[in-house]
Design an enzyme around this catalytic site. Structure first.
Site, PDB file in Angstrom:
ATOM      1  N   GLU A  44     -27.581 121.453 -67.196  1.00  0.00           N
ATOM      2  CA  GLU A  44     -26.308 121.586 -67.309  1.00  0.00           C
ATOM      3  C   GLU A  44     -25.745 122.427 -66.129  1.00  0.00           C
ATOM      4  OE1 GLU A  44     -26.139 124.149 -70.996  1.00  0.00           O
ATOM      5  OE2 GLU A  44     -23.971 124.206 -70.800  1.00  0.00           O
ATOM      6  N   CYS A  99     -29.675 132.497 -74.486  1.00  0.00           N
ATOM      7  CA  CYS A  99     -31.075 132.591 -75.435  1.00  0.00           C
ATOM      8  C   CYS A  99     -30.997 133.863 -76.350  1.00  0.00           C
ATOM      9  CB  CYS A  99     -32.060 132.512 -74.804  1.00  0.00           C
ATOM     10  SG  CYS A  99     -32.277 132.466 -73.183  1.00  0.00           S
ATOM     11  N   GLU A 141     -24.333 127.139 -87.779  1.00  0.00           N
ATOM     12  CA  GLU A 141     -24.816 126.105 -86.912  1.00  0.00           C
ATOM     13  C   GLU A 141     -26.154 125.484 -86.944  1.00  0.00           C
ATOM     14  OE1 GLU A 141     -23.215 129.089 -86.482  1.00  0.00           O
ATOM     15  OE2 GLU A 141     -21.625 129.057 -85.116  1.00  0.00           O
ATOM     16  N   GLU A 183     -29.254 135.194 -86.077  1.00  0.00           N
ATOM     17  CA  GLU A 183     -29.257 133.712 -85.283  1.00  0.00           C
ATOM     18  C   GLU A 183     -29.730 132.938 -86.392  1.00  0.00           C
ATOM     19  OE1 GLU A 183     -29.892 131.862 -81.265  1.00  0.00           O
ATOM     20  OE2 GLU A 183     -31.821 132.821 -82.147  1.00  0.00           O
ATOM     21  N   CYS A 231     -36.231 141.105 -73.663  1.00  0.00           N
ATOM     22  CA  CYS A 231     -36.945 141.221 -75.156  1.00  0.00           C
ATOM     23  C   CYS A 231     -38.266 141.731 -75.259  1.00  0.00           C
ATOM     24  CB  CYS A 231     -37.394 139.712 -75.434  1.00  0.00           C
ATOM     25  SG  CYS A 231     -35.896 138.588 -75.657  1.00  0.00           S
ATOM     26  N   SER A 282     -23.956 128.841 -71.826  1.00  0.00           N
ATOM     27  CA  SER A 282     -24.724 127.454 -71.771  1.00  0.00           C
ATOM     28  C   SER A 282     -24.738 127.164 -73.254  1.00  0.00           C
ATOM     29  CB  SER A 282     -26.048 127.693 -71.239  1.00  0.00           C
ATOM     30  OG  SER A 282     -27.095 126.649 -71.880  1.00  0.00           O
ATOM     31  N   LYS A 306     -32.210 137.883 -83.912  1.00  0.00           N
ATOM     32  CA  LYS A 306     -32.585 136.683 -84.107  1.00  0.00           C
ATOM     33  C   LYS A 306     -32.650 136.387 -85.788  1.00  0.00           C
ATOM     34  CE  LYS A 306     -34.052 135.097 -80.186  1.00  0.00           C
ATOM     35  NZ  LYS A 306     -33.452 133.825 -79.529  1.00  0.00           N
ATOM     36  N   GLU A 335     -31.182 123.645 -69.556  1.00  0.00           N
ATOM     37  CA  GLU A 335     -30.185 124.546 -68.996  1.00  0.00           C
ATOM     38  C   GLU A 335     -30.009 124.473 -67.344  1.00  0.00           C
ATOM     39  OE1 GLU A 335     -29.690 128.605 -70.993  1.00  0.00           O
ATOM     40  OE2 GLU A 335     -30.278 129.294 -69.055  1.00  0.00           O
TER      41      GLU A 335
END
Ligand code: SF4
Ligand code: SF4
Ligand code: SF4
Length: 564
Positions: A284, A301, A364, A359, A500, A321, A356, A281
């Site tokens: 980037e 994230c 993907e 996710e 989190c 990102s 999550k 990151e």
């Protein structure tokens, strides 16, 4: 100097010092008022009427919605109030499906707790609630069960006021009133982003985390698969309180020991892939800064935030990102490392997070129809597994995680708290490699529990505008400013207030986020390596596994998902 003001509670004079309501003042003298619908971060609803107090004239008023006034005299525990509270509890129980022994929230339920506290030994009214167990299982993150709903409205307010999502609301009137999505659609077809904050505040088992324990036991019992597990940073400081340790205490070594006793073949730390995220990151960010790329760079994230962007702000998708979350990076690396092995790998992620689960199920993150992460269980589910195993957690001898995904830096650990990703990136870019450099990064402005933190940082000739945001309602405020033309260079967004540590999959206690974030900063302070780039295993993972395939293994592009 203004004179001190007092009111009297149960015969004790109490100084009024900016408290918003009598309920807060009661807490100050050690009286825990019963309530279902009061949360200090949410608007006052005053619906449950459990926190009624009696004034000196015999009137009763709700402590949560009455501001303290000088000279007031109230009682919190009279015969009349006890009777009143028992009546409310009996009425709620009459409308509540009483599947207590098979409820996910058994022994954590506020209704159960207050029924015991007020010595309810029977309910005089017939039970009108039908068992509707799991009546909306469409979401992969949470399960709704209307038969257990007491209509306190906590879920509605957190979803609207804190998360700005508005996926659920009250529908119908009187005895037909329910909590519902728009047009009663399944939750999976609503704007819900799966953050689980509604489950965290729900006082009963009417909204709970979706349980994926069974498929994990199945894999552990299957001799033809190899099992591996990763543990997210925020889990280690949140599991303790329910297992006779302290909230905020780092019990990572005991978690590792428990997972080995359950039968996992390989136990890893997500912190290692958080370190890899910092490397990717930061690269980037610098690339975008120096080559006129899309700014602000927004962190990637948090899957709750990603879903919010996909559904509500697709115009910001290019700002996000391309780094996969640390969980998905580790899943991808573990599956890559196991390629060609005799036994198939079943990989489990233990996360503080309900989103999550969604996710891990995204297309993907599938290769040849197989997910990189086969199952996500939350901290709450891990606690259930430990209890089910009969392990005496507080007596377990701590064990170390396995290599190669075991060596960590302090920078990766603080990913679990709001501001942690930003601080880890600052440690990566700072030219001051001494301890003073760490202190400088710590004091830049990203620490603390405020929902929006902003600061400027010199970079060459420029002053970078950085924002650190937690809670999607706060994210909305910052995004609106960015849309209106205000320049930001870097924005960290975490869907859950406080990050989190306060995720929807964590055990819920008031003030837990403060204790847990302190715990994570303490873990960071104790590490010999505190910058991601100094983690020697990061370099070896790049050399041995990632090689020239960083784009394929560590990055992703998201696309818009429009709301109906
Ligand atoms: S999971 Fe989050 S977005 Fe979905 S209904 Fe609950 S609070 Fe709202
Ligand atoms: S679902 Fe839970 S939080 Fe929402 S109104 Fe019902 S009991 Fe309250
Ligand atoms: S802040 Fe953390 S726990 Fe909450 S939705 Fe995002 S990743 Fe999950």
């Amino acid at each position: 100097m203004s004179e001190k003001q007092y009111m009297t509670i149960d015969g004790i004079p109490v100084e009024i010092n900016g408290e918003k309501n009598i309920l807060e003042l009661c807490q100050k003298i050690g009286v825990k008022m019963p309530t279902f619908c009061y949360h200090s971060d949410l608007s006052i609803y005053g619906a449950c009427r459990m926190c009624m107090v009696e004034n000196k004239w015999g009137g009763i008023e709700a402590a949560c919605s009455t501001p303290p006034r000088a000279g007031m005299e109230i009682k919190t525990n009279t015969e009349r109030l006890r009777r009143y509270r028992k009546n409310i509890l009996e009425l709620l129980l009459a409308n509540h499906c009483r599947d207590c022994t098979v409820c996910e929230n058994n022994q954590k339920c506020k209704l159960q707790e207050l029924a015991m506290r007020f010595n309810i030994e029977g309910v005089r009214f017939p039970n009108r609630a039908k068992s509707t167990k799991n009546d909306d299982t469409s979401s992969v993150c949470i399960v709704r069960d209307a038969g257990k709903c007491i209509l306190c409205g906590d879920c509605v307010r957190v979803c609207n006021e804190i998360q700005n999502v508005g996926a659920i609301d009250f529908a119908h009137r009187g005895s037909k009133m329910v909590i519902s999505t728009a047009f009663g659609k399944p939750l999976a077809e609503s704007p819900c982003v799966g953050c689980g904050q509604c489950a965290a505040v729900c006082p009963t088992g009417a909204i709970v985390v979706k349980n994926n324990i069974d498929c994990v036991w199945e894999a552990l019992d299957n001799p033809s698969v190899r099992t591996s597990v990763q543990i997210a940073p925020a889990v280690r400081v949140a599991i303790g309180k329910e297992l006779k340790c302290q909230d905020g205490e780092n019990v990572m070594g005991k978690i590792v020991a428990a997972l080995r006793r359950m039968g996992f073949d390989e136990v890893y730390d997500t912190t290692l892939s958080a370190d890899i995220t910092v490397m990717e990151e930061t690269a980037e960010f610098i690339e975008r800064l120096e080559n006129g790329g899309k700014l602000p760079l927004v962190t990637s994230c948090c899957p709750g935030w990603i879903q919010y962007a996909e559904k509500k702000h697709p115009e910001f998708l290019e700002n996000i990102s391309t780094c996969r979350s640390p969980m998905q990076m580790m899943g991808s690396l573990i599956k890559e490392q196991n390629k060609g092995a005799e036994k198939k790998m079943f990989h489990v992620a233990i996360m503080p997070c309900t989103a999550k689960k969604f996710e891990a199920s995204r297309p993907e993150f599938m290769k040849d129809g197989q997910p990189d992460v086969d199952a996500v269980i939350t901290t709450q589910e891990l606690i259930l597994m430990i209890k089910e195993s009969g392990l005496v957690f507080d007596e377990l001898e701590p064990e170390a995680v396995d290599m190669p995904f075991g060596a960590i830096s302090g920078a990766g650990v603080i990913f679990g708290v709001t501001g942690g990703v930003t601080e880890a990136v600052l440690r990566r870019v700072s030219e001051n490699k001494s301890r003073a450099g760490l202190l400088e990064a710590a004091n830049a402005g990203q620490r603390g529990m405020e929902g929006i933190k902003e600061f400027y940082l010199p970079y060459g000739e420029r002053q970078l505008h950085i924002a650190v945001v937690s809670g999607l309602g706060n994210a909305e405020r910052v995004l609106l400013r960015a849309s209106a033309g205000e320049h930001f260079d870097f924005i960290e967004i975490m869907a859950c207030p406080g990050g989190c540590v306060n995720g929807g999959g964590q055990p819920y206690f008031s003030n837990a986020k403060e204790a847990r974030s302190k715990g994570l900063y303490e873990v960071d302070r104790m590490q010999s390596i505190r910058r991601s780039q100094e983690n020697p295993i990061v370099n070896s993972v790049y050399k041995k596994i990632i090689k020239d395939r960083a784009h394929e293994l560590l990055h992703v592009h998201y696309t818009a998902k429009h709301e109906d």
